[in-house]
Design a protein around this motif. Structure first.
Motif, mmCIF file in Angstrom:
data_model
loop_
_atom_site.group_PDB
_atom_site.id
_atom_site.type_symbol
_atom_site.label_atom_id
_atom_site.label_comp_id
_atom_site.label_asym_id
_atom_site.label_seq_id
_atom_site.Cartn_x
_atom_site.Cartn_y
_atom_site.Cartn_z
ATOM 1 N N ARG A 29 -4.038 -6.923 -7.472
ATOM 2 C CA ARG A 29 -4.194 -6.516 -6.072
ATOM 3 C C ARG A 29 -5.432 -5.627 -5.896
ATOM 4 O O ARG A 29 -6.137 -5.723 -4.887
ATOM 5 C CB ARG A 29 -2.951 -5.755 -5.606
ATOM 6 N N ILE A 30 -5.661 -4.774 -6.879
ATOM 7 C CA ILE A 30 -6.836 -3.899 -6.814
ATOM 8 C C ILE A 30 -8.119 -4.721 -6.908
ATOM 9 O O ILE A 30 -9.096 -4.451 -6.188
ATOM 10 C CB ILE A 30 -6.766 -2.832 -7.924
ATOM 11 N N ASN A 84 0.829 -1.205 0.000
ATOM 12 C CA ASN A 84 0.000 0.000 0.000
ATOM 13 C C ASN A 84 0.868 1.261 0.000
ATOM 14 O O ASN A 84 2.066 1.218 0.251
ATOM 15 C CB ASN A 84 -0.936 0.011 1.209
ATOM 16 N N GLN A 140 -12.556 -7.475 -1.175
ATOM 17 C CA GLN A 140 -12.610 -7.234 0.272
ATOM 18 C C GLN A 140 -13.701 -6.210 0.609
ATOM 19 O O GLN A 140 -14.437 -6.366 1.583
ATOM 20 C CB GLN A 140 -11.266 -6.720 0.762
ATOM 21 N N ASP A 158 -8.454 -7.749 -5.858
ATOM 22 C CA ASP A 158 -8.589 -8.376 -4.539
ATOM 23 C C ASP A 158 -9.138 -7.384 -3.520
ATOM 24 O O ASP A 158 -9.975 -7.741 -2.675
ATOM 25 C CB ASP A 158 -7.231 -8.897 -4.058
ATOM 26 N N ARG A 159 -8.678 -6.138 -3.597
ATOM 27 C CA ARG A 159 -9.160 -5.122 -2.663
ATOM 28 C C ARG A 159 -10.646 -4.860 -2.874
ATOM 29 O O ARG A 159 -11.412 -4.705 -1.911
ATOM 30 C CB ARG A 159 -8.356 -3.827 -2.862
ATOM 31 N N GLU A 192 -5.334 2.395 1.839
ATOM 32 C CA GLU A 192 -5.658 0.974 1.681
ATOM 33 C C GLU A 192 -6.182 0.641 0.287
ATOM 34 O O GLU A 192 -6.250 -0.534 -0.096
ATOM 35 C CB GLU A 192 -6.673 0.533 2.737
ATOM 36 N N ASN A 193 -6.555 1.681 -0.488
ATOM 37 C CA ASN A 193 -7.031 1.477 -1.859
ATOM 38 C C ASN A 193 -5.993 1.873 -2.904
ATOM 39 O O ASN A 193 -6.299 1.914 -4.091
ATOM 40 C CB ASN A 193 -8.311 2.280 -2.100
#
Length: 297
Positions: free
Chosen positions: A94-95, A7, A101, A97-98, A36-37
């Protein structure tokens, strides 16, 4: 080569500025961009690629009611680097995956991520297809030559159109409420503050007895061009020439006060009423962007 994807930290600002100056400004000064984004790819303690999820105005309703179960809460996805395409793709994952979440925190709400592509960028469109994205809508990009004659208009004498600096928090709240009353949703306060701090920002607004009823926002794009965006009109004042007058006054302001030669805007391709209005004011189509979206489940 030691690669680390993580991050965002404030210390990354200088590296990110070398990749994308606007990304850097947004990460530092736009409160909608949460660490976190935001993801960074670091090689030997230097950030070489980055990407983020940015909430749109629809995300204001993630933590409150007021929309039905079919309402879509949409985030924007962007990445950039200096030639590190593989690392951009890893950040892309990764984005995703975020986003998954975030969806787990709102299991009963519809969440999408989106990315706008120029219609000629077939490589990016095809890549997004491979990742489960699909075409949602078109944005028509239109331009008005401000050196050409301006149309005239007439309005109820009780309507005043003026430059609105929104110098107080109360005025900002009034603007955002007017946008929500007109469009069903509004920008966040953080997004408004971000644009107000930008290059050559101004807003031209029509008022009736002190209440904003129509508005057009503008900001600098280049020495010759400014945007004419964030155009809205309260439903009670539509089809009465108010939006037309507000846009004309904005174009005159750009021509006379800012010495601009061009104004541009984006409009959803299915918004026939808006397109007819813009065409009647002299705007011409110059490009088409495709909005690609992915449903997060």
């Amino acid at each position: 080569m030691n690669v680390n994807i993580r991050n965002y930290y404030a210390k990354d600002a200088q590296d990110i500025a070398e990749i994308n100056f606007l990304f850097n400004l947004a990460y530092q000064y736009n409160g909608d961009y949460k660490p976190e984004n935001i993801f960074c790819a670091e090689i030997d303690n230097r950030v070489v690629a980055t990407g983020y999820l940015e909430p749109t105005e629809s995300c204001e309703y993630l933590d409150k009611e007021g929309k039905d179960s079919n309402y879509v809460h949409r985030f924007i996805l962007e990445t950039d680097s200096h030639g590190y395409e593989q690392l951009e793709q890893e950040i892309f994952e990764r984005i995703l995956d975020r986003a998954t979440q975030i969806k787990k925190s709102y299991p009963h709400k519809k969440i999408q991520i989106s990315h706008a592509c120029e219609h000629t960028d077939l490589e990016s469109i095809d890549f997004l297809f491979s990742k489960g994205f699909y075409h949602s809508l078109n944005y028509f990009i239109m331009k008005r030559d401000l050196t050409l004659p301006m149309p005239e208009y007439s309005l109820n004498h009780e309507i005043e159109i003026k430059r609105w600096a929104m110098g107080t928090e109360a005025e900002k709240e009034l603007y955002l409420q007017a946008e929500e009353d007109s469009s069903g949703e509004s920008w966040s306060k953080a997004r408004l503050n971000w644009f107000m701090a930008g290059s050559e920002w101004d807003t031209i607004t029509a008022f009736h007895h002190g209440k904003p009823i129509s508005s057009c926002m503008t900001w600098g794009i280049s020495s010759d061009r400014s945007a004419t965006e964030q155009i809205f009109t309260h439903p009670d004042w539509r089809r009465k020439g108010v939006a037309r007058a507000t846009i004309i006054e904005t174009m005159r302001f750009l021509r006379d006060e800012k010495q601009k030669n061009e104004a541009t805007l984006g409009v959803v391709g299915s918004n026939q009423a808006a397109i007819r209005l813009y065409k009647s004011l002299g705007y011409e189509l110059i490009d088409i962007h495709l909005l690609m979206v992915k449903d997060i489940v």
